[in-house]
Design an enzyme around this catalytic site. Sequence first.
Site, PDB file in Angstrom:
ATOM      1  N   GLN A  27     -22.968 -14.341 -28.017  1.00 39.62           N
ATOM      2  CA  GLN A  27     -23.487 -14.592 -26.675  1.00 39.62           C
ATOM      3  C   GLN A  27     -24.404 -15.813 -26.664  1.00 39.62           C
ATOM      4  O   GLN A  27     -25.301 -15.943 -27.504  1.00 39.62           O
ATOM      5  CB  GLN A  27     -24.249 -13.338 -26.193  1.00 39.62           C
ATOM      6  CG  GLN A  27     -24.770 -13.407 -24.776  1.00 39.62           C
ATOM      7  CD  GLN A  27     -23.684 -13.357 -23.711  1.00 39.62           C
ATOM      8  OE1 GLN A  27     -22.594 -12.845 -23.934  1.00 39.62           O
ATOM      9  NE2 GLN A  27     -23.976 -13.899 -22.553  1.00 39.62           N
ATOM     10  N   LYS A  61     -19.578  -6.102 -20.895  1.00 37.45           N
ATOM     11  CA  LYS A  61     -18.455  -6.403 -21.791  1.00 37.45           C
ATOM     12  C   LYS A  61     -18.095  -5.179 -22.610  1.00 37.45           C
ATOM     13  O   LYS A  61     -16.916  -4.823 -22.724  1.00 37.45           O
ATOM     14  CB  LYS A  61     -18.818  -7.552 -22.746  1.00 37.45           C
ATOM     15  CG  LYS A  61     -18.711  -8.923 -22.137  1.00 37.45           C
ATOM     16  CD  LYS A  61     -19.290  -9.972 -23.075  1.00 37.45           C
ATOM     17  CE  LYS A  61     -19.500 -11.277 -22.314  1.00 37.45           C
ATOM     18  NZ  LYS A  61     -20.389 -12.216 -22.994  1.00 37.45           N
ATOM     19  N   ASP A  99     -13.783 -16.697 -27.175  1.00 42.57           N
ATOM     20  CA  ASP A  99     -14.438 -17.549 -26.177  1.00 42.57           C
ATOM     21  C   ASP A  99     -13.707 -18.885 -26.035  1.00 42.57           C
ATOM     22  O   ASP A  99     -13.916 -19.606 -25.052  1.00 42.57           O
ATOM     23  CB  ASP A  99     -15.882 -17.859 -26.623  1.00 42.57           C
ATOM     24  CG  ASP A  99     -16.917 -17.041 -25.876  1.00 42.57           C
ATOM     25  OD1 ASP A  99     -16.679 -16.726 -24.695  1.00 42.57           O
ATOM     26  OD2 ASP A  99     -17.963 -16.736 -26.475  1.00 42.57           O
TER      27      ASP A  99
HETATM   28  N1  GUN Z   1     -23.156 -16.643 -21.827  1.00 36.76           N
HETATM   29  C1  GUN Z   1     -22.790 -16.622 -20.518  1.00 36.76           C
HETATM   30  N2  GUN Z   1     -21.453 -16.616 -20.389  1.00 36.76           N
HETATM   31  C2  GUN Z   1     -20.945 -16.627 -21.637  1.00 36.76           C
HETATM   32  C3  GUN Z   1     -19.611 -16.617 -22.155  1.00 36.76           C
HETATM   33  O1  GUN Z   1     -18.603 -16.612 -21.450  1.00 36.76           O
HETATM   34  N3  GUN Z   1     -19.515 -16.615 -23.512  1.00 36.76           N
HETATM   35  C4  GUN Z   1     -20.604 -16.628 -24.331  1.00 36.76           C
HETATM   36  N4  GUN Z   1     -20.408 -16.628 -25.645  1.00 36.76           N
HETATM   37  N5  GUN Z   1     -21.846 -16.642 -23.879  1.00 36.76           N
HETATM   38  C5  GUN Z   1     -22.006 -16.639 -22.538  1.00 36.76           C
END
Ligand code: GUN
Length: 290
Positions: A99, A55, A122
């Site tokens: 996350q 990311k 998100d």
């Molecule tokens: N953990 C795995 N995929 C994601 C996601 O798209 N967003 C978040 N916040 N955590 C994750």
Amino acid sequence: MIETKPIDGKAFAAGLRGRIAEEVAVLTRDHGLKPGLAVVLVGEDPASQVYVRNKAAQTVEVGMASFEHKLPVETSEADLLALVHKLNADPAVHGILVQLPLPAHVDSMKVLSAIEPAKDVDGFHVVNAGRLAVGLDALVPCTPLGSVMMLKHYLGNLSGLHAVVVGRSNIVGKPAAQLLLREDCTVTIAHSRTRDLPAVCRQADILVAAVGRPEMVRGDWIKPGATVIDVGINRITKPDGKTRLVGDVAYEEAQGIAGLITPVPGGVGPMTIACLLQNTLTAARRQAGL
Ligand code: GUN
């Protein structure tokens, strides 16, 4: 015999990132606005560390500012909430992603609810889930957003198609169903308690598998010519002890039956981060009143 075509999510995501980078460059040049994304990682879960690294790299690549907050696994809920409040108030931060999964001693819902909805890239905050449900502008969860973008690109108008979403999570299943409904699909949400799941799946023009169970959807669950979106990312151990990634759909069995299918890896996965960047751009624009 149907020729099954793979949907190349990797190339699609690269194209989307290219368009985002161009828009970020214009925004920065014309308005002095550099979108910023803050990612918060608690603990050392290896899969999460890989996601967060990817990311951050892609955020910088499209010209945005990346703020990484890596906290020790024993971080208290209060300290985490304090960080979220600080990021809510920081004008350089337009998007906040905490996350998941969080350590067990932290109430994830409480943390996600503390994120300012306008910065909730998100799309997990109840305000954004509610806005999506009633048809208002919302920040939409990245994985379903990317899936529906690819469906629209490959199929064009989705109106009237029967979409069956297998899985009812807040992160994928429910928002995917909402997005497909917004495209005028006839939507069925199926799940682990659905009776005769194979028969329900066989009705689908669009089959979205988001259950997190390796290769659960078999070839003979797929209607000939259907489009299959496989959201699963499952690491399985092969007889030789090595591991590999498989989706929620038995990919080989789908060959010759599905019309289009997203492979794992290289299908939906790459679109998730690209859509996170898209949401960050959208959030930055809205916060600047553009
Ligand atoms: N953990 C795995 N995929 C994601 C996601 O798209 N967003 C978040 N916040 N955590 C994750």
